[in-house]
Design an enzyme around this catalytic site. Structure first.
Site, PDB file in Angstrom:
ATOM      1  N   LYS A 149      42.971  24.183  21.440  1.00 22.09           N
ATOM      2  CA  LYS A 149      42.044  23.633  20.446  1.00 22.09           C
ATOM      3  C   LYS A 149      40.641  23.579  21.045  1.00 22.09           C
ATOM      4  O   LYS A 149      40.465  23.172  22.190  1.00 22.09           O
ATOM      5  CB  LYS A 149      42.472  22.217  20.028  1.00 22.09           C
ATOM      6  N   THR A 150      39.667  23.969  20.234  1.00 16.47           N
ATOM      7  CA  THR A 150      38.271  23.879  20.633  1.00 16.47           C
ATOM      8  C   THR A 150      37.688  22.522  20.243  1.00 16.47           C
ATOM      9  O   THR A 150      38.263  21.780  19.447  1.00 16.47           O
ATOM     10  CB  THR A 150      37.433  24.973  19.943  1.00 16.47           C
ATOM     11  N   GLY A 151      36.512  22.237  20.795  1.00 15.45           N
ATOM     12  CA  GLY A 151      35.762  21.050  20.412  1.00 15.45           C
ATOM     13  C   GLY A 151      34.290  21.266  20.708  1.00 15.45           C
ATOM     14  O   GLY A 151      33.938  21.972  21.661  1.00 15.45           O
ATOM     15  N   SER A 208      36.286  17.763  18.348  1.00 13.40           N
ATOM     16  CA  SER A 208      37.438  18.282  17.600  1.00 13.40           C
ATOM     17  C   SER A 208      38.698  18.468  18.426  1.00 13.40           C
ATOM     18  O   SER A 208      39.758  18.769  17.863  1.00 13.40           O
ATOM     19  CB  SER A 208      37.070  19.598  16.909  1.00 13.40           C
TER      20      SER A 208
END
Length: 257
Positions: A202-204, A64
């Site tokens: 932003k995370t992933g 993501s």
């Protein structure tokens, strides 16, 4: 020709990125019970401060974190009008219940909605997306033939060191996208602003490997400087979601937050 070549090589060496290893950051990973890397890029000084450089230069599925690039492509191409245009999620059951509704990119970025961003990628289209990837030089540049899965399952891969260079270029508006596309993407990525700094992130979570791989990437704007960062960790089953907390501790340890 030989003296000229030597001069060019010396000039390149003089401007090579400086790498500073920070083994003491390992204490943050030990406290979290996770194995991984953290890299901080001071764009102005062209300096990488890193824990585990080898891993920082290893490519992984972006998961993501690719929503950042996907947003840029969507806005730049006109596939998405603006951050408030409501997009369809498709009506199918989702892994997370909060993804099961139509929404805009402002909220989709916040809740990391996979189906909304798959719709964005389908609207952009495979060939146009391939062109954007090539123009930016994103990771290994390979998006395969499935337009709405390549950042989740592969073949696209990017290293933490490549992530921070990409994000620094976005922070400083130096990517080959329109100024409007970059401004809108920056806007929906901002998660915190104080009198001292602004934080964009932003995370992933990549589940196509064993163990899963977790990301937290972004940048901090502080005192007129840009510090891009990338946390990349193994997430064994039952390890819990410690990505953001660990990343923040690393930023605090380095004096950025």
């Amino acid at each position: 020709m030989v003296p000229l070549l030597a001069s060019l090589l010396l000039a390149a060496a003089a401007h090579a990125t400086e790498w500073i290893e920070k083994p003491e950051l390992g204490r943050q990973f030990q406290a979290a019970g996770l194995a991984g890397t953290f890299v901080l890029y001071d764009a102005g000084a062209d300096r990488m401060t890193v824990y585990d450089r080898k891993r920082a230069e290893t490519r992984f599925t972006p998961a993501s974190t690719f929503k950042v690039f996907n947003s840029l492509a969507g806005f730049d191409s006109g596939a998405v009008r603006d951050a408030d245009e409501v997009l369809p999620y498709g009506g199918k059951p989702q892994w997370r219940a909060e993804w099961e509704h139509d929404t805009n990119l402002r909220e989709a970025m916040r809740i990391s909605s996979v189906p909304i961003y798959q719709e964005v990628a389908r609207r952009v289209g495979l060939e146009r997306m391939r062109g954007y990837i090539g123009a930016v030089g994103y990771g290994n540049g390979d998006i395969g033939q499935v337009v709405d899965r390549f950042w989740l399952d592969g073949p696209l891969a990017i290293s933490p060191a490549e992530q921070v260079r990409f994000l620094a270029r976005l922070a400083e508006r130096r990517l080959p996208f329109s100024p409007r596309a970059m401004a809108l993407t920056r806007e929906i990525m901002q998660i915190e602003r104080t009198p001292e700094y602004a934080l964009f992130a932003k995370t992933g979570w990549a589940a196509n490997t064993d163990p899963d791989i977790g990301w937290w990437v972004g940048w901090v704007e502080r005192s007129g400087k840009t510090y891009a960062f990338a946390l990349n960790v193994d997430l064994p089953e039952g390890s819990g979601d410690k990505r953001v907390a660990l990343g923040r501790r690393c930023l605090v340890a380095l004096g950025i937050l």
